[in-house]
Write an enzyme that holds these catalytic residues in place. Structure first.
Site, PDB file in Angstrom:
ATOM      1  N   GLY A  44      -8.001  28.374  42.239  1.00  0.00           N
ATOM      2  CA  GLY A  44      -8.310  26.989  42.602  1.00  0.00           C
ATOM      3  C   GLY A  44      -7.128  26.050  42.402  1.00  0.00           C
ATOM      4  O   GLY A  44      -7.297  24.827  42.371  1.00  0.00           O
ATOM      5  N   THR A  46      -4.645  25.202  44.437  1.00  0.00           N
ATOM      6  CA  THR A  46      -4.386  24.319  45.580  1.00  0.00           C
ATOM      7  C   THR A  46      -5.376  23.151  45.571  1.00  0.00           C
ATOM      8  O   THR A  46      -5.001  21.990  45.782  1.00  0.00           O
ATOM      9  CB  THR A  46      -4.541  25.117  46.899  1.00  0.00           C
ATOM     10  OG1 THR A  46      -3.884  26.373  46.751  1.00  0.00           O
ATOM     11  CG2 THR A  46      -3.981  24.364  48.079  1.00  0.00           C
ATOM     12  N   HIS A 105       1.615  28.753  36.388  1.00  0.00           N
ATOM     13  CA  HIS A 105       0.720  29.873  36.096  1.00  0.00           C
ATOM     14  C   HIS A 105       0.993  30.442  34.699  1.00  0.00           C
ATOM     15  O   HIS A 105       0.375  31.422  34.307  1.00  0.00           O
ATOM     16  CB  HIS A 105       0.927  31.000  37.111  1.00  0.00           C
ATOM     17  CG  HIS A 105       0.493  30.668  38.515  1.00  0.00           C
ATOM     18  ND1 HIS A 105      -0.706  30.058  38.795  1.00  0.00           N
ATOM     19  CD2 HIS A 105       1.086  30.898  39.710  1.00  0.00           C
ATOM     20  CE1 HIS A 105      -0.815  29.917  40.122  1.00  0.00           C
ATOM     21  NE2 HIS A 105       0.259  30.406  40.684  1.00  0.00           N
ATOM     22  N   ARG A 127     -11.542  30.941  37.400  1.00  0.00           N
ATOM     23  CA  ARG A 127     -12.503  31.413  38.396  1.00  0.00           C
ATOM     24  C   ARG A 127     -13.036  32.755  37.942  1.00  0.00           C
ATOM     25  O   ARG A 127     -12.322  33.483  37.221  1.00  0.00           O
ATOM     26  CB  ARG A 127     -11.744  31.574  39.705  1.00  0.00           C
ATOM     27  CG  ARG A 127     -12.581  31.842  40.899  1.00  0.00           C
ATOM     28  CD  ARG A 127     -11.710  31.911  42.137  1.00  0.00           C
ATOM     29  NE  ARG A 127     -12.536  31.887  43.323  1.00  0.00           N
ATOM     30  CZ  ARG A 127     -12.076  32.055  44.553  1.00  0.00           C
ATOM     31  NH1 ARG A 127     -10.778  32.224  44.759  1.00  0.00           N
ATOM     32  NH2 ARG A 127     -12.896  32.039  45.577  1.00  0.00           N
ATOM     33  N   ARG A 260      -8.410  30.688  52.582  1.00  0.00           N
ATOM     34  CA  ARG A 260      -9.020  31.873  53.194  1.00  0.00           C
ATOM     35  C   ARG A 260     -10.488  31.589  53.461  1.00  0.00           C
ATOM     36  O   ARG A 260     -10.864  31.227  54.561  1.00  0.00           O
ATOM     37  CB  ARG A 260      -8.819  33.090  52.271  1.00  0.00           C
ATOM     38  CG  ARG A 260      -9.166  34.427  52.919  1.00  0.00           C
ATOM     39  CD  ARG A 260      -8.997  35.572  51.923  1.00  0.00           C
ATOM     40  NE  ARG A 260      -9.901  35.456  50.788  1.00  0.00           N
ATOM     41  CZ  ARG A 260     -11.094  36.035  50.720  1.00  0.00           C
ATOM     42  NH1 ARG A 260     -11.526  36.780  51.698  1.00  0.00           N
ATOM     43  NH2 ARG A 260     -11.872  35.865  49.651  1.00  0.00           N
ATOM     44  N   GLY A 262     -12.731  30.194  50.578  1.00  0.00           N
ATOM     45  CA  GLY A 262     -13.121  29.089  49.703  1.00  0.00           C
ATOM     46  C   GLY A 262     -14.571  29.133  49.269  1.00  0.00           C
ATOM     47  O   GLY A 262     -15.230  28.107  49.183  1.00  0.00           O
TER      48      GLY A 262
END
Ligand code: A3P
Length: 296
Positions: A44, A46, A105, A127, A260, A262
Site C-alpha cells: 500500500g 503508493t 522499505h 498488508r 494491478r 487493488g
C-alpha cells in the site's frame, strides 16, 4: 555478485539497494517536521504516498490541480533508498518544501538513527501476507527485475517467502519491528493496515491528518475535503491517469505495475488452500503474544 538479495542484520535486502541503504543510514538527517512512510513492498506504499501528499499539501494545491494528476506518487514522495546522497549535507534535500515526505522499505531496526532520534513521524502500512505475496509475485513478473536469479515458478517463490526470503523480508519481522515501535511510542509511529483502509478510507484520512499535525477543520469536512482526497487517491482514479498508464518509475519498473487489482483477498485466485494454511500457521506462530492479528 549476481544474487539479487543480500543478507544484512538478518534482513534480505536487494543487492542493488545495499549501498544506497548504508549511505542513507549514515548521511540522512531527518528533521522534526519530516514524515516518513514505511512499508514492506506491495503493502500500500503508493496509496499511502498519494494520501499523505494530498493531506499535507491540501492548502498548497487545489484538488483539481494536484501534482498527483501529472506525476506518479513515487516521484512526489521519494524513496530514501533510491536517493543517493552526494555529500553529508544533502544539498538536494534542502530545497524540498516542508514538511518533507519520504518513504522507505527499511525495517525499523536499520532506519537511519536520525529518523528514530528526531521528532519526525513515521507512518507504517502493512498488508496481510497472502495478498502481499501475490502482489509481489505479479510485480516481479511484470517488471522482471530478478529474472536471472529468482526462480519465477510460483511454488518456489512461495517457499522462499515462507522462509522469509523476499526483498526486506522476513515479512513478519518487518511488521513486528514497526508494531513494537508503535506500541512503545504511538505518537511517533502510526500503524495502519491496507485492509482497514479499504474498509473505511475516510476515518483513516482523518487519522493520518491528525497524526501528522494537519487535522481537518469542521469547515473542510463540511466542504467534502476528505471525500475529495479519497477520490483523488483511489485506485481507479490513479490507475487511469495517463502518467500512471505509461512510463517508468526507475530502471525497468513500469509506473503501471504499481496498479494491478487493488483488492483484498485476491490470493484465493492464485494460492492453494494448503499454501494459505501454511502462511496462516506461520503468521500465528510469529505473531503469538504480540497482539498483532490479521483477518485472512
Ligand atoms: P495488487 O497487486 O494486489 O493489486 P505498493 O504500492 O506498496 O507497491 O503496493 C502495490 C499494491 O497496492 C498493488 O496491489 C496495487 O494494485 C495496490 N494499490 C496501488 N494503488 C492503490 C490505491 N490507490 N488504492 C488501493 N490499492 C492500491
Amino acid at each position: 555478485d549476481s544474487r539479487p538479495l543480500v543478507r544484512y542484520e538478518r534482513i534480505w535486502l536487494p543487492v542493488m539497494l545495499f549501498r544506497p541503504i548504508l549511505t542513507s543510514q549514515k548521511h540522512f538527517k531527518a528533521e522534526g517536521t519530516d514524515i516518513i512512510l514505511t512499508t514492506m513492498p506491495k503493502s500500500g506504499t503508493t496509496w499511502l504516498k498519494a494520501l499523505t501528499f494530498s493531506i499535507a499539501n491540501r492548502n498548497v494545491f487545489s484538488i483539481h490541480q494536484s501534482p498527483l494528476l501529472s506525476y506518479n506518487p513515487h516521484t512526489l514522495v521519494p524513496f530514501l533508498e533510491y536517493t543517493i546522497y552526494r555529500d553529508q549535507d544533502n544539498p538536494e534535500l534542502e530545497n524540498i518544501p516542508r514538511p518533507r515526505i519520504f518513504s522507505t522499505h527499511m525495517p525499523f531496526k536499520i532506519l537511519p538513527d536520525s529518523i528514530r532520534e528526531s521528532e519526525c513521524r513515521i507512518i507504517y502500512i502493512c498488508r496481510n501476507p497472502l495478498d502481499q505475496f501475490v502482489s509481489h509475485y505479479h510485480f516481479m513478473l511484470q517488471n522482471k527485475i530478478e529474472k536471472d536469479a529468482i526462480p519465477l515458478e510460483l511454488d518456489e517463490v512461495f517457499d522462499m517467502f515462507c522462509q522469509g526470503i523476499q526483498p526486506f523480508g522476513p515479512f513478519w519481522d518487518h511488521m513486528l519491528g514497526y508494531w513494537n515501535a508503535h506500541l512503545k511510542n504511538p505518537q511517533k509511529v502510526l500503524f495502519l493496515k491496507y485492509e482497514d483502509l479499504k474498509q473505511d478510507i475516510s476515518s483513516h484520512i482523518k487519522k493520518i491528518a491528525e497524526f501528522i499535525g494537519f487535522p481537518f477543520s469542521a469547515e473542510e469536512e463540511n466542504q467534502g475535503m476528505i471525500e475529495q482526497i479519497s477520490r483523488l487517491c483511489s485506485f481507479e482514479n490513479l490507475k487511469n491517469l495517463e502518467v500512471n498508464k505509461s512510463g517508468y518509475f526507475i530502471g525497468s519498473i513500469k509506473n503501471s505495475s504499481f496498479f494491478r487489482k487493488g483488492e483484498v483477498g485476491d490470493w484465493v485466485n492464485h494460492l492453494t488452500p494448503a499454501m494459505a494454511e501454511r502462511v496462516k500457521n506461520l503468521t500465528e506462530t510469529k505473531f503469538q503474544g504480540s497482539g498483532l492479528v490479521f483477518k485472512m
